[in-house]
Enzyme design. Structure first.
Site, PDB file in Angstrom:
ATOM      1  N   LYS A  77       0.899  -1.173  -0.050  1.00 23.48           N
ATOM      2  CA  LYS A  77       0.247   0.113   0.151  1.00 23.48           C
ATOM      3  C   LYS A  77       0.779   1.373  -0.161  1.00 23.48           C
ATOM      4  O   LYS A  77       2.294   1.122   0.222  1.00 23.48           O
ATOM      5  CB  LYS A  77      -1.225   0.050   1.270  1.00 23.48           C
ATOM      6  CG  LYS A  77      -1.964  -1.139   0.983  1.00 23.48           C
ATOM      7  CD  LYS A  77      -2.863  -1.105   2.487  1.00 23.48           C
ATOM      8  CE  LYS A  77      -3.923  -2.015   2.355  1.00 23.48           C
ATOM      9  NZ  LYS A  77      -4.804  -2.011   3.418  1.00 23.48           N
ATOM     10  N   TYR A 103     -12.162  -1.702  -4.099  1.00 21.26           N
ATOM     11  CA  TYR A 103     -12.490  -1.867  -2.693  1.00 21.26           C
ATOM     12  C   TYR A 103     -14.118  -1.843  -2.776  1.00 21.26           C
ATOM     13  O   TYR A 103     -14.796  -1.633  -1.758  1.00 21.26           O
ATOM     14  CB  TYR A 103     -12.032  -0.976  -1.509  1.00 21.26           C
ATOM     15  CG  TYR A 103     -10.717  -1.407  -1.213  1.00 21.26           C
ATOM     16  CD1 TYR A 103     -10.476  -2.422  -0.428  1.00 21.26           C
ATOM     17  CD2 TYR A 103      -9.468  -0.553  -1.506  1.00 21.26           C
ATOM     18  CE1 TYR A 103      -9.067  -3.021  -0.023  1.00 21.26           C
ATOM     19  CE2 TYR A 103      -8.360  -1.048  -0.900  1.00 21.26           C
ATOM     20  CZ  TYR A 103      -8.232  -2.079  -0.176  1.00 21.26           C
ATOM     21  OH  TYR A 103      -6.864  -2.630   0.374  1.00 21.26           O
ATOM     22  N   HIS A 157      -2.216  -5.514   1.321  1.00 18.89           N
ATOM     23  CA  HIS A 157      -3.406  -6.092   1.028  1.00 18.89           C
ATOM     24  C   HIS A 157      -3.145  -7.465   0.636  1.00 18.89           C
ATOM     25  O   HIS A 157      -2.049  -7.713  -0.164  1.00 18.89           O
ATOM     26  CB  HIS A 157      -3.976  -5.353  -0.195  1.00 18.89           C
ATOM     27  CG  HIS A 157      -5.393  -6.107  -0.757  1.00 18.89           C
ATOM     28  ND1 HIS A 157      -6.406  -6.072  -0.209  1.00 18.89           N
ATOM     29  CD2 HIS A 157      -5.262  -7.022  -1.670  1.00 18.89           C
ATOM     30  CE1 HIS A 157      -7.241  -6.924  -0.891  1.00 18.89           C
ATOM     31  NE2 HIS A 157      -6.495  -7.637  -1.685  1.00 18.89           N
ATOM     32  N   GLU A 198      -9.345 -10.063  -8.179  1.00 21.79           N
ATOM     33  CA  GLU A 198      -8.373  -8.976  -7.837  1.00 21.79           C
ATOM     34  C   GLU A 198      -7.086  -9.147  -8.778  1.00 21.79           C
ATOM     35  O   GLU A 198      -6.367  -8.149  -9.073  1.00 21.79           O
ATOM     36  CB  GLU A 198      -7.865  -9.202  -6.506  1.00 21.79           C
ATOM     37  CG  GLU A 198      -8.961  -8.689  -5.426  1.00 21.79           C
ATOM     38  CD  GLU A 198      -8.653  -8.898  -4.010  1.00 21.79           C
ATOM     39  OE1 GLU A 198      -9.544  -8.413  -3.196  1.00 21.79           O
ATOM     40  OE2 GLU A 198      -7.696  -9.482  -3.598  1.00 21.79           O
TER      41      GLU A 198
HETATM   42  O1  CDP Z   1      -7.088  -6.118   4.258  1.00 24.32           O
HETATM   43  P1  CDP Z   1      -7.749  -6.930   5.258  1.00 24.32           P
HETATM   44  O2  CDP Z   1      -8.494  -7.979   4.326  1.00 24.32           O
HETATM   45  O3  CDP Z   1      -7.102  -7.611   6.410  1.00 24.32           O
HETATM   46  O4  CDP Z   1      -9.002  -6.086   5.877  1.00 24.32           O
HETATM   47  P2  CDP Z   1     -10.644  -5.632   5.197  1.00 24.32           P
HETATM   48  O5  CDP Z   1     -11.611  -6.002   6.508  1.00 24.32           O
HETATM   49  O6  CDP Z   1     -10.838  -6.209   3.967  1.00 24.32           O
HETATM   50  O7  CDP Z   1     -10.476  -4.308   5.145  1.00 24.32           O
HETATM   51  C1  CDP Z   1      -9.705  -3.521   4.022  1.00 24.32           C
HETATM   52  C2  CDP Z   1      -8.746  -2.387   4.550  1.00 24.32           C
HETATM   53  O8  CDP Z   1      -9.682  -1.434   5.012  1.00 24.32           O
HETATM   54  C3  CDP Z   1      -8.085  -2.765   5.681  1.00 24.32           C
HETATM   55  O9  CDP Z   1      -6.917  -3.582   5.228  1.00 24.32           O
HETATM   56  C4  CDP Z   1      -7.756  -1.391   6.185  1.00 24.32           C
HETATM   57  O10 CDP Z   1      -6.855  -0.501   5.323  1.00 24.32           O
HETATM   58  C5  CDP Z   1      -8.961  -0.775   6.043  1.00 24.32           C
HETATM   59  N1  CDP Z   1     -10.040  -0.962   7.389  1.00 24.32           N
HETATM   60  C6  CDP Z   1      -9.833   0.328   7.954  1.00 24.32           C
HETATM   61  O11 CDP Z   1      -9.605   1.343   7.418  1.00 24.32           O
HETATM   62  N2  CDP Z   1     -10.496   0.275   9.164  1.00 24.32           N
HETATM   63  C7  CDP Z   1     -11.319  -0.902   9.654  1.00 24.32           C
HETATM   64  N3  CDP Z   1     -12.055  -0.717  10.799  1.00 24.32           N
HETATM   65  C8  CDP Z   1     -11.395  -2.029   8.633  1.00 24.32           C
HETATM   66  C9  CDP Z   1     -10.451  -1.986   7.589  1.00 24.32           C
HETATM   67 MG    MG Z   2      -9.728  -7.893   2.481  1.00 24.09          MG
END
Ligand code: CDP
Ligand code: MG
Length: 139
Positions: free
Chosen positions: A11, A51, A117, A128
């Protein structure tokens, strides 16, 4: 276990902080093969499309603004169980809950700016990968 491909991104915070080599080194040490790689700067609309699954979440606008704030590195990783292997290297979304020794535990300082990510399932990995790479860009 199955041979899988997964989509990884370093990122904008990871690129800005000079962690590209560190992160890719962890992938390679774990035996994941790099099948494609590129650096690019997502537009806000491209980040919103990537996203889209999170569009109802309260963090969507902030996340997509952050993801379009600077260059990222996108990679296709391949290996046995690659999706889970990569998720294990990354650590939990919230760096405060990430296991010691994971990328997020070692480097993230923020739940949003969490360095990497990784796809979370075979179907999202396919979607993706197709978002970032065409057939000519894969080895
Ligand atoms: O990246 P990952 O799959 O672990 O998490 P996600 O639940 O798919 O969320 C995507 C991205 O959103 C995260 O990696 C964070 O950068 C962001 N995020 C956030 O800013 N605040 C949260 N409460 C959850 C996710
Ligand atoms: Mg995710």
């Amino acid at each position: 276990m199955a041979m899988e491909q997964t989509l990884s991104m370093i990122k904008p915070d990871g690129v800005k902080r000079g962690l590209i080599g560190e992160v890719i080194g962890r992938f390679e040490k774990q035996g994941l093969k790099i099948k494609a790689m590129k650096m690019l700067h997502l537009t806000l609309n491209q980040a919103r499309a990537f996203y889209a699954v999170h569009k109802e979440r309260p963090f969507y606008d902030s996340l997509t603004g952050f993801m379009s704030s600077g260059p990222i590195v996108a990679l296709i990783l391949e290996g046995e169980n690659a999706i889970q292997v990569n998720r294990d290297l990354m650590g939990a979304t919230d760096y405060r809950q990430a296991a010691p020794g994971t990328i997020r535990a070692d480097f993230a300082k923020d739940i949003e700016a969490n360095i990497v990510h990784g796809s979370d399932a075979p179907e999202t990995a396919r979607t993706e990968i197709a978002f970032f790479f065409n057939a000519l860009e894969k080895v």
